[in-house]
Design a protein around this motif. Structure first.
Motif, PDB file in Angstrom:
ATOM      1  N   GLY B   5       0.800  -1.222   0.000  1.00  0.00           N
ATOM      2  CA  GLY B   5       0.000   0.000   0.000  1.00  0.00           C
ATOM      3  C   GLY B   5       0.832   1.270   0.000  1.00  0.00           C
ATOM      4  N   ARG B   6       0.126   2.371  -0.146  1.00  0.00           N
ATOM      5  CA  ARG B   6       0.765   3.695  -0.070  1.00  0.00           C
ATOM      6  C   ARG B   6       1.145   3.968   1.389  1.00  0.00           C
ATOM      7  NH1 ARG B   6      -2.873   8.477  -1.828  1.00  0.00           N
ATOM      8  NH2 ARG B   6      -3.906   7.864   0.089  1.00  0.00           N
ATOM      9  N   MET B   7       2.063   4.896   1.591  1.00  0.00           N
ATOM     10  CA  MET B   7       2.500   5.171   2.972  1.00  0.00           C
ATOM     11  C   MET B   7       2.043   6.549   3.443  1.00  0.00           C
ATOM     12  SD  MET B   7       6.376   3.823   3.299  1.00  0.00           S
ATOM     13  CE  MET B   7       7.065   4.855   2.022  1.00  0.00           C
ATOM     14  N   TRP B   8       1.748   6.616   4.728  1.00  0.00           N
ATOM     15  CA  TRP B   8       1.615   7.888   5.439  1.00  0.00           C
ATOM     16  C   TRP B   8       2.741   7.892   6.466  1.00  0.00           C
ATOM     17  CZ3 TRP B   8      -2.381  11.532   4.827  1.00  0.00           C
ATOM     18  CH2 TRP B   8      -3.444  11.146   3.982  1.00  0.00           C
ATOM     19  N   ILE B   9       3.592   8.889   6.426  1.00  0.00           N
ATOM     20  CA  ILE B   9       4.778   8.877   7.287  1.00  0.00           C
ATOM     21  C   ILE B   9       4.600   9.870   8.443  1.00  0.00           C
ATOM     22  CG2 ILE B   9       7.296   9.116   7.318  1.00  0.00           C
ATOM     23  CD1 ILE B   9       7.223   8.463   4.304  1.00  0.00           C
ATOM     24  N   PHE B  10       4.517   9.326   9.657  1.00  0.00           N
ATOM     25  CA  PHE B  10       4.299  10.152  10.857  1.00  0.00           C
ATOM     26  C   PHE B  10       5.405   9.900  11.882  1.00  0.00           C
ATOM     27  CE2 PHE B  10      -0.443   9.284   9.893  1.00  0.00           C
ATOM     28  CZ  PHE B  10      -0.536  10.392   9.064  1.00  0.00           C
ATOM     29  N   PRO B  11       6.551  10.570  11.763  1.00  0.00           N
ATOM     30  CA  PRO B  11       7.686  10.262  12.661  1.00  0.00           C
ATOM     31  C   PRO B  11       7.500  10.745  14.105  1.00  0.00           C
ATOM     32  CG  PRO B  11       8.344  11.650  10.779  1.00  0.00           C
ATOM     33  CD  PRO B  11       6.859  11.597  10.784  1.00  0.00           C
ATOM     34  N   ASP B  12       6.471  11.569  14.392  1.00  0.00           N
ATOM     35  CA  ASP B  12       6.342  12.134  15.742  1.00  0.00           C
ATOM     36  C   ASP B  12       6.238  11.065  16.817  1.00  0.00           C
ATOM     37  OD1 ASP B  12       6.387  14.883  15.132  1.00  0.00           O
ATOM     38  OD2 ASP B  12       4.342  14.715  14.353  1.00  0.00           O
ATOM     39  N   VAL B  51      -7.335   9.418   3.225  1.00  0.00           N
ATOM     40  CA  VAL B  51      -6.845   8.041   3.356  1.00  0.00           C
ATOM     41  C   VAL B  51      -7.572   7.138   2.352  1.00  0.00           C
ATOM     42  CG1 VAL B  51      -8.495   7.455   5.202  1.00  0.00           C
ATOM     43  CG2 VAL B  51      -6.336   6.202   5.027  1.00  0.00           C
ATOM     44  N   GLN B  52      -6.832   6.161   1.811  1.00  0.00           N
ATOM     45  CA  GLN B  52      -7.455   5.205   0.880  1.00  0.00           C
ATOM     46  C   GLN B  52      -7.310   3.797   1.424  1.00  0.00           C
ATOM     47  OE1 GLN B  52      -5.664   5.745  -2.980  1.00  0.00           O
ATOM     48  NE2 GLN B  52      -6.231   7.916  -3.026  1.00  0.00           N
ATOM     49  N   LYS B  53      -8.190   2.955   0.997  1.00  0.00           N
ATOM     50  CA  LYS B  53      -8.174   1.559   1.442  1.00  0.00           C
ATOM     51  C   LYS B  53      -6.822   0.942   1.108  1.00  0.00           C
ATOM     52  CE  LYS B  53     -11.128  -2.527   1.220  1.00  0.00           C
ATOM     53  NZ  LYS B  53     -10.526  -3.063   2.399  1.00  0.00           N
ATOM     54  N   GLY B  54      -6.214   0.272   2.072  1.00  0.00           N
ATOM     55  CA  GLY B  54      -4.941  -0.389   1.821  1.00  0.00           C
ATOM     56  C   GLY B  54      -3.723   0.446   2.197  1.00  0.00           C
ATOM     57  N   ASP B  55      -3.928   1.694   2.612  1.00  0.00           N
ATOM     58  CA  ASP B  55      -2.798   2.538   3.013  1.00  0.00           C
ATOM     59  C   ASP B  55      -2.123   1.968   4.270  1.00  0.00           C
ATOM     60  OD1 ASP B  55      -3.422   4.177   0.945  1.00  0.00           O
ATOM     61  OD2 ASP B  55      -4.046   5.909   2.161  1.00  0.00           O
ATOM     62  N   ILE B  56      -0.845   2.261   4.397  1.00  0.00           N
ATOM     63  CA  ILE B  56      -0.077   1.762   5.550  1.00  0.00           C
ATOM     64  C   ILE B  56       0.562   2.958   6.266  1.00  0.00           C
ATOM     65  CG2 ILE B  56       1.995   0.397   6.153  1.00  0.00           C
ATOM     66  CD1 ILE B  56       1.083  -1.540   3.857  1.00  0.00           C
ATOM     67  N   LEU B  57       0.460   2.987   7.597  1.00  0.00           N
ATOM     68  CA  LEU B  57       1.049   4.091   8.348  1.00  0.00           C
ATOM     69  C   LEU B  57       2.444   3.702   8.828  1.00  0.00           C
ATOM     70  CD1 LEU B  57      -1.864   5.244  10.738  1.00  0.00           C
ATOM     71  CD2 LEU B  57      -1.609   5.621   8.290  1.00  0.00           C
ATOM     72  N   ILE B  58       3.342   4.656   8.795  1.00  0.00           N
ATOM     73  CA  ILE B  58       4.683   4.462   9.346  1.00  0.00           C
ATOM     74  C   ILE B  58       4.781   5.443  10.513  1.00  0.00           C
ATOM     75  CG2 ILE B  58       7.151   4.324   8.803  1.00  0.00           C
ATOM     76  CD1 ILE B  58       5.319   2.701   6.863  1.00  0.00           C
ATOM     77  N   THR B  59       4.921   4.930  11.731  1.00  0.00           N
ATOM     78  CA  THR B  59       4.784   5.802  12.898  1.00  0.00           C
ATOM     79  C   THR B  59       5.996   5.762  13.822  1.00  0.00           C
ATOM     80  OG1 THR B  59       3.651   4.032  14.068  1.00  0.00           O
ATOM     81  CG2 THR B  59       2.259   5.594  12.899  1.00  0.00           C
TER      82      THR B  59
END
Ligand code: SF4
Lengths: 421, 172
Positions: B5-12, B51-59
């Motif tokens: 999936g696509r990524m959402w990158i949240f380093p906080d 957000v779209q179905k299948g997205d993956i979060l990087i936290t």
């Protein structure tokens, strides 16, 4: 093998002789605590195909999170819970107004040394104050426990925190635990159990221990515990609903980490916005004006907390334009506070007295902040938006005495030492 | 049990449950779809719309700290998030995820790598394989310990609700 307190407790409830850290076991609790979220849990319980709870005498429900209910949806939640309680014959149900779940559970004698208490509330760690393992869980798990009477648990490693010395006059248990969290950080006890040790622990009252263990949740601990001692026994005399035996850790148990804290060196502190580990001595804060003070919550809404605030406010008026919200943690605390004139003092000083409940602590109703406001609160969390409004609001956490001193001055202020000498 | 999936990158650090699902909604009876409309509302207000179905979060470290509210997991799952790869997760959030069969993967190496190379990686897709315990992004692969034991059984059953259903049925 020498065992930590949590290993001892798990060994006792499961019958497993040598519960190994890291292994997963199934545990049947002594109590399962839920609150207004019982409405949602009932839904999950039913969709599991369950019809009867496993043991109506082990289920504890207190209504506290939206009391009195501010709208019809929340009122309907309560109705649904009352109906379920009656249908299932649940023994320990505390309706609106009795108090905050954690306070009521401890105060009414449900919590005894050596037992496991699961609660679908993150501050279930509170109950370690009495030498029990209070372990927070989620709603689906609570429903599953109602249905099958057990859930899985990973036996945690433990952290030993040793306390020595004496607290200065204007330093309170809240300052101690905030100082500890400031140093160990908000994930400092992730997946771990915390044990409080050291000669100073005997000077901590049960109320103070409840404050400390409550805040272990803010280090992400799985449990926070004091060992049962004479203080515990005195508190439980005539109160404990069941017989108990003290369960203590082995002297040579091993800990994944040990920390020492000297109480003499501590000073009044606050946690600054927007995280609980953002701790600073009040003396080092820039001038910080406050709009509202919150005195109460499961962390610091007991008699000694209200009394400390009353000592500061006696015969005085809080600063004009500033509000003081007073939420006793339970009806018993309120009644006692009335008898001792503490409530009188707080109201005369300008306090707004409310029904014993969670109130503005979680921002769901009552006393929410307006945009741009700053609060000083005796609660346990200061996340942005926690008190219902996130637009430019700030929450500082401190002891009840700090709340009182601050609303008096209209700015965050150290409690005056001379009052507590 | 493999997701790309696509990524959402949240380093906080310490993105907490109040930011993921604000406290003011916790006692409203909402469906998972309604909860999804508030996903990450107090952290990134535009998230729920984009957000779209299948997205993956990087936290980052200690994602999901704070309250035991399970809606923090439910709202992300209902919003279509397939998995979260993070530096570390708060305990109750992690438990709630297992109990809801929502994959959380603590893998600090992968997360740090993605944070450090966010500008070149941000439009790449990431693949998470829960069976063999691997994360693949562009030409890099990372390993993590796959779930085992009872946690895996709960996960496989589709969550604790289904797991308990089965257990109750067996009893009868
Ligand atoms: S007083 Fe606050 S922290 Fe305590 S149980 Fe109520 S909402 Fe939770």
């Amino acid at each position: 093998m020498a065992q930590t307190l949590i290993q001892k407790i798990i060994s006792k409830v499961t019958g497993i002789k040598d519960p190994e850290e890291g292994s997963i076991v199934f545990v049947e609790p002594h109590r399962i605590l839920t609150h207004d979220n019982s409405a949602a849990i009932i839904g999950k319980f039913k969709s599991m195909g369950a019809t009867k709870v496993w043991d109506p005498e082990k289920i504890f429900i207190a209504l506290d999170h939206a009391v009195p209910p501010p709208d019809e949806k929340k009122a309907a939640n309560h109705t649904k819970i009352r109906k379920f309680v009656n249908e299932q014959g649940i023994k320990y149900f505390y309706d609106c107004g009795v108090g905050i779940c954690h306070q009521v559970l401890a105060q009414e004698g449900h919590v005894i040394p050596g037992v496991v208490i699961f609660g679908s509330d993150s501050h279930t760690t509170t109950h370690g104050a009495l030498g029990a393992a209070g372990i927070p869980i989620g709603r689906t798990e609570a429903a599953s426990i109602w249905a099958i009477g057990q859930t899985w648990l990973r036996i945690p490693e433990s952290i030993k925190i040793s306390l020595s010395g004496k607290m200065p006059a204007n330093v309170f248990a809240k300052d101690v635990i905030l100082t500890i969290i400031g140093q160990m950080r908000s994930d400092g006890a992730s997946y771990k159990a915390v044990e409080f040790h050291g000669a100073a622990t005997k000077d901590f009252s049960i109320s103070e221990r409840l404050t400390m263990c409550n805040m272990v949740a803010e280090m992400d601990g799985k449990a926070g515990m004091f060992q049962a001692d004479e203080v515990t026994e005195r508190y439980l005399k005539g109160r404990a609903l069941d017989l108990y035996q003290k369960v203590l850790p082995d002297k040579d148990a091993t800990y994944i980490k040990s920390e020492e804290f000297h109480l003499d060196e501590m000073v009044p502190v606050v946690a600054k916005p927007h995280n609980v580990d953002n701790v600073s001595p009040i003396a080092e804060l820039p001038d910080t004006e406050v709009d509202v003070g919150l005195l109460g919550t499961c962390t610091n809404g007991r008699l000694d907390d209200l009394a400390a605030a009353a000592r500061i406010l006696k015969g005085k008026k809080i600063k004009r334009g500033v509000r003081l919200l007073v939420y006793p943690a339970s009806q018993a605390v309120l009644l006692e506070g009335m008898k001792e004139g503490i409530i009188q003092t707080l109201v005369e000083a300008g306090g707004e007295l409310a029904v014993p409940a969670c109130g503005p602590c979680l921002g769901a109703y009552g006393g929410t902040l307006a945009p741009g406001e700053t609060a000083i609160s005796s609660a346990n969390r200061n996340f942005k938006g926690r008190m219902g409004c996130k637009e430019d609001t700030r929450i500082f956490l401190g002891s009840p005495a700090t709340v009182a001193a601050s609303v008096l001055e209209g700015r965050i202020t150290e409690p005056p030492k001379e009052v507590f000498k | 049990m493999k997701f790309t999936g696509r990524m959402w990158i949240f380093p906080d650090k310490n993105i907490n449950t109040d930011q993921i699902f604000p406290g003011k909604y916790t006692y409203d009876p909402l469906t998972p779809e309604q909860m999804a409309e508030h996903a990450l509302e107090d952290y990134l207000p535009s998230f729920a719309k984009e957000v779209q179905k299948g997205d993956i979060l990087i936290t980052g470290q200690n994602f999901g700290s704070g309250s035991s509210r399970e809606q923090a997991v439910t709202c992300l799952k209902a919003a279509g998030v397939a998995a979260i790869v993070g530096v570390s997760f708060a305990r109750i959030f992690y438990r709630n995820a297992i109990n809801n069969a929502f994959p959380l993967i603590p893998c600090p190496e992968a997360a740090q790598y993605i944070f450090e190379h966010a500008d070149v990686l941000k439009d790449e897709k990431i693949t998470v394989n829960l069976i063999d315990g691997t994360i693949a992004i562009k030409d890099k692969t990372f390993n993590f310990p796959p779930l085992t034991g009872e946690a895996l059984n709960i996960f496989k059953a589709g969550g604790l609700l289904e797991y308990t259903k089965k257990k109750l049925a067996q009893k009868k």
